[in-house]
Design an enzyme around this catalytic site. Sequence first.
Site, PDB file in Angstrom:
ATOM      1  N   ARG A 289      -1.067  -2.566  15.741  1.00 20.57           N
ATOM      2  CA  ARG A 289       0.140  -2.004  15.120  1.00 20.57           C
ATOM      3  C   ARG A 289       1.300  -1.901  16.113  1.00 20.57           C
ATOM      4  O   ARG A 289       2.396  -1.487  15.763  1.00 20.57           O
ATOM      5  CB  ARG A 289      -0.138  -0.608  14.558  1.00 20.57           C
ATOM      6  CG  ARG A 289      -1.066  -0.596  13.388  1.00 20.57           C
ATOM      7  CD  ARG A 289      -1.175   0.800  12.793  1.00 20.57           C
ATOM      8  NE  ARG A 289      -2.443   0.961  12.135  1.00 20.57           N
ATOM      9  CZ  ARG A 289      -2.700   0.546  10.882  1.00 20.57           C
ATOM     10  NH1 ARG A 289      -1.749  -0.006  10.155  1.00 20.57           N
ATOM     11  NH2 ARG A 289      -3.898   0.694  10.357  1.00 20.57           N
TER      12      ARG A 289
ATOM     13  N   ALA B 218       2.048  -2.917   6.585  1.00 20.12           N
ATOM     14  CA  ALA B 218       1.283  -3.771   7.498  1.00 20.12           C
ATOM     15  C   ALA B 218       1.983  -5.099   7.783  1.00 20.12           C
ATOM     16  O   ALA B 218       1.718  -5.737   8.818  1.00 20.12           O
ATOM     17  CB  ALA B 218      -0.103  -4.022   6.922  1.00 20.12           C
TER      18      ALA B 218
ATOM     19  N   HIS C 283       9.064   3.862   9.525  1.00 17.90           N
ATOM     20  CA  HIS C 283       7.631   4.094   9.371  1.00 17.90           C
ATOM     21  C   HIS C 283       7.365   5.584   9.305  1.00 17.90           C
ATOM     22  O   HIS C 283       7.998   6.367  10.039  1.00 17.90           O
ATOM     23  CB  HIS C 283       6.850   3.516  10.558  1.00 17.90           C
ATOM     24  CG  HIS C 283       7.004   2.040  10.697  1.00 17.90           C
ATOM     25  ND1 HIS C 283       6.344   1.146   9.891  1.00 17.90           N
ATOM     26  CD2 HIS C 283       7.773   1.303  11.527  1.00 17.90           C
ATOM     27  CE1 HIS C 283       6.692  -0.087  10.231  1.00 17.90           C
ATOM     28  NE2 HIS C 283       7.563  -0.019  11.214  1.00 17.90           N
TER      29      HIS C 283
ATOM     30  N   TYR D 250      -0.220   9.763   6.923  1.00 15.07           N
ATOM     31  CA  TYR D 250       1.016   9.430   6.208  1.00 15.07           C
ATOM     32  C   TYR D 250       1.628  10.606   5.443  1.00 15.07           C
ATOM     33  O   TYR D 250       2.694  10.459   4.846  1.00 15.07           O
ATOM     34  CB  TYR D 250       0.764   8.257   5.253  1.00 15.07           C
ATOM     35  CG  TYR D 250       0.329   7.004   5.980  1.00 15.07           C
ATOM     36  CD1 TYR D 250       1.153   6.415   6.940  1.00 15.07           C
ATOM     37  CD2 TYR D 250      -0.911   6.412   5.753  1.00 15.07           C
ATOM     38  CE1 TYR D 250       0.756   5.282   7.645  1.00 15.07           C
ATOM     39  CE2 TYR D 250      -1.313   5.272   6.436  1.00 15.07           C
ATOM     40  CZ  TYR D 250      -0.471   4.716   7.381  1.00 15.07           C
ATOM     41  OH  TYR D 250      -0.862   3.583   8.074  1.00 15.07           O
TER      42      TYR D 250
ATOM     43  N   HIS E 213       3.534  -6.051  11.154  1.00 11.15           N
ATOM     44  CA  HIS E 213       2.764  -6.543  12.293  1.00 11.15           C
ATOM     45  C   HIS E 213       2.294  -7.985  12.123  1.00 11.15           C
ATOM     46  O   HIS E 213       1.614  -8.515  12.986  1.00 11.15           O
ATOM     47  CB  HIS E 213       1.548  -5.635  12.519  1.00 11.15           C
ATOM     48  CG  HIS E 213       1.849  -4.182  12.344  1.00 11.15           C
ATOM     49  ND1 HIS E 213       2.763  -3.517  13.136  1.00 11.15           N
ATOM     50  CD2 HIS E 213       1.401  -3.258  11.443  1.00 11.15           C
ATOM     51  CE1 HIS E 213       2.847  -2.243  12.736  1.00 11.15           C
ATOM     52  NE2 HIS E 213       2.033  -2.078  11.712  1.00 11.15           N
TER      53      HIS E 213
ATOM     54  N   ASN F 253       0.795  -1.240   0.000  1.00  8.87           N
ATOM     55  CA  ASN F 253       0.000   0.000   0.000  1.00  8.87           C
ATOM     56  C   ASN F 253       0.824   1.284   0.000  1.00  8.87           C
ATOM     57  O   ASN F 253       0.261   2.380  -0.044  1.00  8.87           O
ATOM     58  CB  ASN F 253      -0.999   0.021   1.178  1.00  8.87           C
ATOM     59  CG  ASN F 253      -2.002  -1.098   1.075  1.00  8.87           C
ATOM     60  OD1 ASN F 253      -2.575  -1.296   0.008  1.00  8.87           O
ATOM     61  ND2 ASN F 253      -2.203  -1.851   2.141  1.00  8.87           N
TER      62      ASN F 253
ATOM     63  N   ASN G  91      10.439  -0.123   4.841  1.00 10.05           N
ATOM     64  CA  ASN G  91       9.149   0.130   5.470  1.00 10.05           C
ATOM     65  C   ASN G  91       8.250  -1.032   5.066  1.00 10.05           C
ATOM     66  O   ASN G  91       7.711  -1.046   3.962  1.00 10.05           O
ATOM     67  CB  ASN G  91       8.544   1.454   5.000  1.00 10.05           C
ATOM     68  CG  ASN G  91       7.227   1.737   5.702  1.00 10.05           C
ATOM     69  OD1 ASN G  91       6.680   0.863   6.372  1.00 10.05           O
ATOM     70  ND2 ASN G  91       6.706   2.946   5.557  1.00 10.05           N
TER      71      ASN G  91
ATOM     72  N   ARG H 112      -0.505   3.990  17.891  1.00 14.93           N
ATOM     73  CA  ARG H 112      -1.740   3.782  17.127  1.00 14.93           C
ATOM     74  C   ARG H 112      -2.515   2.572  17.661  1.00 14.93           C
ATOM     75  O   ARG H 112      -2.418   2.240  18.829  1.00 14.93           O
ATOM     76  CB  ARG H 112      -1.395   3.668  15.638  1.00 14.93           C
ATOM     77  CG  ARG H 112      -0.730   4.959  15.108  1.00 14.93           C
ATOM     78  CD  ARG H 112      -0.405   4.879  13.632  1.00 14.93           C
ATOM     79  NE  ARG H 112      -1.612   4.635  12.846  1.00 14.93           N
ATOM     80  CZ  ARG H 112      -1.591   4.252  11.564  1.00 14.93           C
ATOM     81  NH1 ARG H 112      -0.428   4.065  10.957  1.00 14.93           N
ATOM     82  NH2 ARG H 112      -2.714   4.071  10.908  1.00 14.93           N
TER      83      ARG H 112
HETATM   84  C1  DQA Z   1       3.328   2.164   8.176  1.00 15.26           C
HETATM   85  C2  DQA Z   1       2.593   1.779   9.468  1.00 15.26           C
HETATM   86  C3  DQA Z   1       1.857   0.455   9.303  1.00 15.26           C
HETATM   87  O1  DQA Z   1       1.152   0.136  10.485  1.00 15.26           O
HETATM   88  C4  DQA Z   1       0.866   0.537   8.159  1.00 15.26           C
HETATM   89  O2  DQA Z   1       0.255  -0.714   7.964  1.00 15.26           O
HETATM   90  C5  DQA Z   1       1.484   1.041   6.909  1.00 15.26           C
HETATM   91  C6  DQA Z   1       2.386   2.193   6.998  1.00 15.26           C
HETATM   92  C7  DQA Z   1       3.975   3.563   8.296  1.00 15.26           C
HETATM   93  O3  DQA Z   1       4.854   3.848   7.480  1.00 15.26           O
HETATM   94  O4  DQA Z   1       3.592   4.353   9.157  1.00 15.26           O
HETATM   95  O5  DQA Z   1       1.193   0.566   5.817  1.00 15.26           O
HETATM   96  O6  DQA Z   1       4.366   1.223   7.950  1.00 15.26           O
END
Ligand code: DQA
Length: 150
Positions: free
Chosen positions: A110, A76, A99, A22, A79, A10, A73, A106
């Site tokens: 997470r 998700a 991150h 973000y 986790h 993502n 990075n 959060r």
């Molecule tokens: C993330 C934090 C993760 O929990 C989330 O699923 C992401 C982005 C961050 O860069 O803050 O996709 O890695």
Amino acid sequence: MRIAVVHGPNLQLLGRREPEIYGIATLAEINRGLEALAAELGAELEFFQSNSEGALLDFIADAATRVDGFLANPGALTHTSVALRDAAVGVGRPFVEVHLSNPAGREPFRQQSYLAGVALGVVAGFGASSYLLGLRGLVEHLRRGSGGTG
Ligand code: DQA
């Protein structure tokens, strides 16, 4: 010195994905900022983004034969993925977990990272700057390792 920058699921959506969390920088902009810093620091980068866990694992195993370290990075997968942790340990290259947000502040799901315990370091919560700070730390570490002045 060569470093692979790995972006997980993502993160290709950055710029339009929950900008209040973000930020508004796109992945291309983040990568450009990293390129500029890497040039300053004398490091070479290669980039990889995937939404597929398997593709990330394959990339890490392959890239480890030609890079000195990873800046990652995992999104998700941070986790959820024991496989990613095993890959990170298995390839024997230092990696820094970054991150944009601060997952520790959060949702409870997470707050666990499978990677953090085996990472060289973790930088979280500074938006796109997390990547830049992580790159600086990784380059300094690698330089110390090769007998440089750090
Ligand atoms: C993330 C934090 C993760 O929990 C989330 O699923 C992401 C982005 C961050 O860069 O803050 O996709 O890695």
